[in-house]
Write a protein that holds these residues in place. Structure first.
Motif, mmCIF file in Angstrom:
data_model
loop_
_atom_site.group_PDB
_atom_site.id
_atom_site.type_symbol
_atom_site.label_atom_id
_atom_site.label_comp_id
_atom_site.label_asym_id
_atom_site.label_seq_id
_atom_site.Cartn_x
_atom_site.Cartn_y
_atom_site.Cartn_z
ATOM 1 N N ALA A 157 0.824 -1.216 0.000
ATOM 2 C CA ALA A 157 0.000 0.000 0.000
ATOM 3 C C ALA A 157 0.856 1.264 0.000
ATOM 4 C CB ALA A 157 -0.927 -0.003 1.209
ATOM 5 N N MET A 158 2.122 1.123 0.380
ATOM 6 C CA MET A 158 3.019 2.289 0.448
ATOM 7 C C MET A 158 3.726 2.572 -0.878
ATOM 8 S SD MET A 158 4.505 1.365 4.240
ATOM 9 C CE MET A 158 5.264 2.910 4.712
ATOM 10 N N LEU A 159 3.460 1.734 -1.896
ATOM 11 C CA LEU A 159 4.122 1.913 -3.203
ATOM 12 C C LEU A 159 3.378 2.945 -4.047
ATOM 13 C CD1 LEU A 159 4.965 -1.797 -4.165
ATOM 14 C CD2 LEU A 159 6.401 -0.154 -2.964
ATOM 15 N N THR A 160 3.676 4.204 -3.820
ATOM 16 C CA THR A 160 3.046 5.271 -4.610
ATOM 17 C C THR A 160 3.936 5.712 -5.769
ATOM 18 O OG1 THR A 160 4.050 6.990 -3.238
ATOM 19 C CG2 THR A 160 1.903 6.129 -2.527
ATOM 20 N N GLY A 161 5.240 5.492 -5.619
ATOM 21 C CA GLY A 161 6.179 5.977 -6.632
ATOM 22 C C GLY A 161 6.504 7.450 -6.468
ATOM 23 N N ASP A 162 5.897 8.095 -5.472
ATOM 24 C CA ASP A 162 6.127 9.523 -5.241
ATOM 25 C C ASP A 162 7.283 9.686 -4.257
ATOM 26 O OD1 ASP A 162 6.087 12.208 -4.804
ATOM 27 O OD2 ASP A 162 4.138 12.268 -3.800
ATOM 28 N N ILE A 163 8.398 10.211 -4.732
ATOM 29 C CA ILE A 163 9.553 10.431 -3.839
ATOM 30 C C ILE A 163 9.966 11.904 -3.836
ATOM 31 C CG2 ILE A 163 10.417 8.064 -3.971
ATOM 32 C CD1 ILE A 163 12.544 9.126 -5.987
ATOM 33 N N LYS A 164 9.031 12.777 -4.212
ATOM 34 C CA LYS A 164 9.331 14.219 -4.219
ATOM 35 C C LYS A 164 9.740 14.667 -2.818
ATOM 36 C CE LYS A 164 6.359 15.618 -8.071
ATOM 37 N NZ LYS A 164 5.837 14.280 -8.384
ATOM 38 N N GLY A 165 10.870 15.362 -2.751
ATOM 39 C CA GLY A 165 11.343 15.884 -1.475
ATOM 40 C C GLY A 165 12.164 14.903 -0.656
ATOM 41 N N LYS A 166 12.236 13.648 -1.093
ATOM 42 C CA LYS A 166 13.072 12.668 -0.385
ATOM 43 C C LYS A 166 14.546 13.012 -0.603
ATOM 44 C CE LYS A 166 9.888 9.790 1.179
ATOM 45 N NZ LYS A 166 9.661 9.657 2.619
ATOM 46 N N VAL A 167 15.352 12.768 0.412
ATOM 47 C CA VAL A 167 16.793 13.058 0.301
ATOM 48 C C VAL A 167 17.538 11.740 0.099
ATOM 49 C CG1 VAL A 167 18.816 14.051 1.432
ATOM 50 C CG2 VAL A 167 16.557 15.093 1.765
ATOM 51 N N ILE A 168 18.253 11.646 -1.014
ATOM 52 C CA ILE A 168 19.030 10.439 -1.346
ATOM 53 C C ILE A 168 20.514 10.747 -1.180
ATOM 54 C CG2 ILE A 168 19.513 8.674 -3.083
ATOM 55 C CD1 ILE A 168 16.546 8.762 -2.237
ATOM 56 N N GLY A 169 21.168 9.977 -0.343
ATOM 57 C CA GLY A 169 22.593 10.179 -0.101
ATOM 58 C C GLY A 169 23.460 9.376 -1.051
ATOM 59 N N ILE A 170 24.542 9.990 -1.518
ATOM 60 C CA ILE A 170 25.519 9.314 -2.389
ATOM 61 C C ILE A 170 26.852 9.277 -1.641
ATOM 62 C CG2 ILE A 170 26.645 9.289 -4.660
ATOM 63 C CD1 ILE A 170 23.597 9.060 -4.851
ATOM 64 N N PRO A 171 27.245 8.116 -1.105
ATOM 65 C CA PRO A 171 28.458 8.067 -0.276
ATOM 66 C C PRO A 171 29.744 8.060 -1.109
ATOM 67 C CG PRO A 171 27.402 5.896 -0.354
ATOM 68 C CD PRO A 171 26.562 6.813 -1.196
ATOM 69 N N LYS A 172 30.637 9.000 -0.805
ATOM 70 C CA LYS A 172 31.868 9.110 -1.595
ATOM 71 C C LYS A 172 32.783 7.896 -1.402
ATOM 72 C CE LYS A 172 34.412 11.839 1.867
ATOM 73 N NZ LYS A 172 35.028 13.135 2.181
ATOM 74 N N GLU A 173 32.687 7.234 -0.233
ATOM 75 C CA GLU A 173 33.569 6.092 0.053
ATOM 76 C C GLU A 173 33.267 4.882 -0.824
ATOM 77 O OE1 GLU A 173 33.676 8.798 3.428
ATOM 78 O OE2 GLU A 173 32.015 7.855 2.366
ATOM 79 N N TYR A 174 32.113 4.861 -1.493
ATOM 80 C CA TYR A 174 31.776 3.713 -2.347
ATOM 81 C C TYR A 174 32.372 3.847 -3.752
ATOM 82 C CZ TYR A 174 28.612 1.650 1.077
ATOM 83 O OH TYR A 174 28.094 1.040 2.197
ATOM 84 N N ARG A 175 33.060 4.963 -4.012
ATOM 85 C CA ARG A 175 33.753 5.112 -5.302
ATOM 86 C C ARG A 175 35.102 4.408 -5.195
ATOM 87 N NH1 ARG A 175 30.570 8.237 -8.131
ATOM 88 N NH2 ARG A 175 29.304 9.799 -7.053
ATOM 89 N N MET A 176 35.101 3.138 -5.542
ATOM 90 C CA MET A 176 36.284 2.308 -5.341
ATOM 91 C C MET A 176 37.275 2.441 -6.492
ATOM 92 S SD MET A 176 35.697 0.611 -2.512
ATOM 93 C CE MET A 176 34.326 0.358 -1.396
ATOM 94 N N ASP A 177 38.556 2.312 -6.181
ATOM 95 C CA ASP A 177 39.576 2.287 -7.226
ATOM 96 C C ASP A 177 39.342 1.070 -8.116
ATOM 97 O OD1 ASP A 177 40.782 4.504 -6.210
ATOM 98 O OD2 ASP A 177 42.292 3.413 -5.055
ATOM 99 N N GLY A 178 39.446 1.280 -9.403
ATOM 100 C CA GLY A 178 39.323 0.150 -10.333
ATOM 101 C C GLY A 178 37.892 -0.293 -10.580
ATOM 102 N N MET A 179 36.919 0.479 -10.122
ATOM 103 C CA MET A 179 35.520 0.095 -10.360
ATOM 104 C C MET A 179 35.221 0.236 -11.857
ATOM 105 S SD MET A 179 32.236 1.116 -8.099
ATOM 106 C CE MET A 179 31.890 2.789 -8.563
ATOM 107 N N PRO A 180 34.603 -0.783 -12.470
ATOM 108 C CA PRO A 180 34.338 -0.715 -13.910
ATOM 109 C C PRO A 180 33.523 0.523 -14.287
ATOM 110 C CG PRO A 180 33.839 -2.904 -13.055
ATOM 111 C CD PRO A 180 34.120 -2.039 -11.873
ATOM 112 N N GLU A 181 33.824 1.064 -15.472
ATOM 113 C CA GLU A 181 33.105 2.264 -15.943
ATOM 114 C C GLU A 181 31.603 2.033 -16.009
ATOM 115 O OE1 GLU A 181 34.459 4.203 -19.523
ATOM 116 O OE2 GLU A 181 36.550 3.938 -18.903
ATOM 117 N N GLU A 182 31.216 0.798 -16.372
ATOM 118 C CA GLU A 182 29.781 0.501 -16.500
ATOM 119 C C GLU A 182 29.057 0.620 -15.166
ATOM 120 O OE1 GLU A 182 29.517 -2.613 -20.199
ATOM 121 O OE2 GLU A 182 30.379 -3.326 -18.333
ATOM 122 N N ILE A 183 29.741 0.236 -14.084
ATOM 123 C CA ILE A 183 29.131 0.363 -12.751
ATOM 124 C C ILE A 183 29.037 1.839 -12.368
ATOM 125 C CG2 ILE A 183 29.358 -0.261 -10.307
ATOM 126 C CD1 ILE A 183 28.818 -2.751 -11.887
#
Length: 494
Positions: free
Chosen positions: A254-280
């Motif tokens: 019932a919570m699947l509305t697809g509406d994520i307006k205003g939600k804050v999504i974090g992008i952690p810099k530590e997950y940018r690993m050396d040698g990570m494939p370009e496709e990833i």
């Protein structure tokens, strides 16, 4: 109708309720698909008679109008779940012949809801592995292939049989367990959805233990809606599990509305690993853009202790495994070695465990016993526990600052060929690099298929949510799924 085994849970639920199909027909379609898919090595203990019996009971419930969401839905059950009267081996020779006299709480919840069990699914032995190559039954094989190549690829691990079975439409969904990524990594490798809920959401009672403070059951499904439907049934408070949380289980679907307006999504810099494939890298950037376009705010964040997660995990998990697996000694149940004249109980323990456990399990038991030994307990185990606390604190601080979910890659690569990495355990352990932090912190995490690599193999993105907020996490995943529009299926070769 289309081939019944290709339906999602939501589609099957609607078709069953309108009478377009029956649980018996749906079950026969899946049994037929599973019988013809021996090359995938997914089902290891088929239970066709039980499935037909359960389907008949489900049809009676449907007729009476007493039909929960999963009533009549055929599922595969990972071999780690104890199922009453059905072989439950955890893919290990040491549990050969073990048929429990009880039902795990999760499978009981599913059966109470009218679900149908097609059989038990392949996995890494005692859930220790990232490629499903440590199983006593032999490898599970990914239904996806690179272009026109015939190279057998891993479906991931440890829930490899579950991932292969769902991706190949042998069942409508399957149970998995996740100790360091064992639901999310195989889901990413096979183009399906897999969610690990918050630690304590699903009872661990009746699930063969690997690392008790990390293990958590979850659903592996064809899409996010199905994950929401199945997770709700799997979750419950269980007095038999002291770590089970007494928290109400909401209606995730019932919570699947697809509406994520205003939600804050974090992008952690530590997950940018050396040698990570370009496709990833590109997939991650594309996923970030998709969530931004859907109205979310993107925020760069830092999880500074991430770099210590893998070493901490590979101290804590083997330590707990060493303790949990001490019970397999040939005394009460499972395999017992043949003894020579004059052998005593010590020789029985030694021979039974030497014969019954595979190499990877022995390796982890030895690591675990070493880090728990008197001279090294503080140097390794206690230090790893302190690091774990710091990793959890990193997440707590990020969520306290207003972040609703965190987006990362699910795996450092697409599925690799079977046999390629098995000689180097450290290389294999690196497959868990993006997933283990979630288990160490006890958080919910979900893998959503988001694209294909240049060779036509699926790639997944991971979303990490706040504790106990699986509904919110599933909704963000639903928005990502809609934006990515991933509908690819493996070409049938098996």
């Amino acid at each position: 109708m289309t081939d019944l085994n290709t339906l999602t849970i939501a589609q099957a639920r609607d078709a069953l309720r309108t009478g377009e199909t029956s649980a018996a027909e749906l079950t026969e379609a899946c049994l037929k698909a599973a019988e013809g898919a021996g090359a995938l090595g997914a089902f290891v203990h088929p239970t066709p008679d039980l499935a037909r019996e359960q389907a008949k009971a489900a049809d009676a419930r449907l007729k009476d109008g007493d039909a929960p969401d999963l009533c009549g839905v055929p599922l595969g059950i990972k071999d780690l779940f104890c199922t009453k009267g059905v072989a439950s081996q955890a893919a290990s020779a040491i549990l050969e012949g073990f048929r429990p006299e009880y039902e795990s709480t999760v499978t009981q919840n599913l059966f109470d809801a009218g679900a149908v069990m097609l059989g038990k699914l392949n996995m890494d032995e005692f859930a220790m592995g990232s490629s499903n190559e440590t199983s006593t039954y032999g490898n599970a094989v990914n239904p996806w292939r690179r272009g026109n190549e015939e190279t057998a690829l891993t479906p991931g691990g440890s829930s490899g049989g579950s991932a292969a079975a769902v991706a190949a439409d042998l069942c409508l969904a399957a149970t998995g367990t996740d100790t360091g990524g064992s639901i999310r990594q195989p889901a990413a490798f096979t183009g399906i959805t897999g969610i690990k809920p918050t630690y304590g959401r699903c009872s661990r009672w009746g699930i063969v233990a690997f690392a008790s403070s990390l293990d958590q059951a979850g659903p592996m499904t064809k899409d996010v809606r199905d994950a929401a439907i199945m997770l709700r049934t799997m979750c419950s408070h269980d007095p038999k599990d002291s770590t089970s949380a007494d928290i109400p289980v909401p209606d995730f679907e019932a919570m699947l509305t697809g509406d994520i307006k205003g939600k804050v999504i974090g992008i952690p810099k530590e997950y940018r690993m050396d040698g990570m494939p370009e496709e990833i890298e590109k997939l991650w950037a594309d996923g970030t853009e998709m969530l931004k376009s859907a109205g979310a705010e993107i925020r760069d964040i830092s999880l500074p202790h991430t770099k210590y997660a893998l070493p901490a995990y590979y101290v804590i998990a083997p330590a707990e495994a060493s303790s949990n697996l001490a019970r397999y000694d040939g005394v009460r149940y499972g395999h017992r070695a043949k003894l020579a004249q004059g052998d005593g109980i010590t020789e029985m323990y030694e021979k039974t465990r030497a014969e019954g456990f595979g190499d990877e399990v022995k390796r982890r038991i030895m690591i675990g016993t070493y880090v728990l030994s008197a001279g090294f307990y503080d140097a390794y185990y206690n230090r790893a526990r302190r690091v774990r606390a710091l990793i959890k604190r990193d997440f707590d601080e990020v969520f306290a600052a207003g972040v609703d979910a965190i987006l990362t890659p699910a795996t450092p690569s697409a599925a690799f060929e079977l046999g390629r990495e098995s000689d180097d355990p450290v290389e294999m352990y690196l497959n868990d690099v993006f997933t283990v932090t979630v288990n160490l912190a006890g958080l919910p995490g979900i893998s959503v298929p988001a694209g294909l690599d240049a060779q036509g193999l699926p790639l997944g993105l991971q979303l990490i949510g706040r504790p106990w907020e699986e509904g919110d996490l599933l909704n963000t995943a639903y928005a990502l799924e809609q934006a990515a529009g991933f509908v690819a299926k493996p070409a049938k070769w098996w």
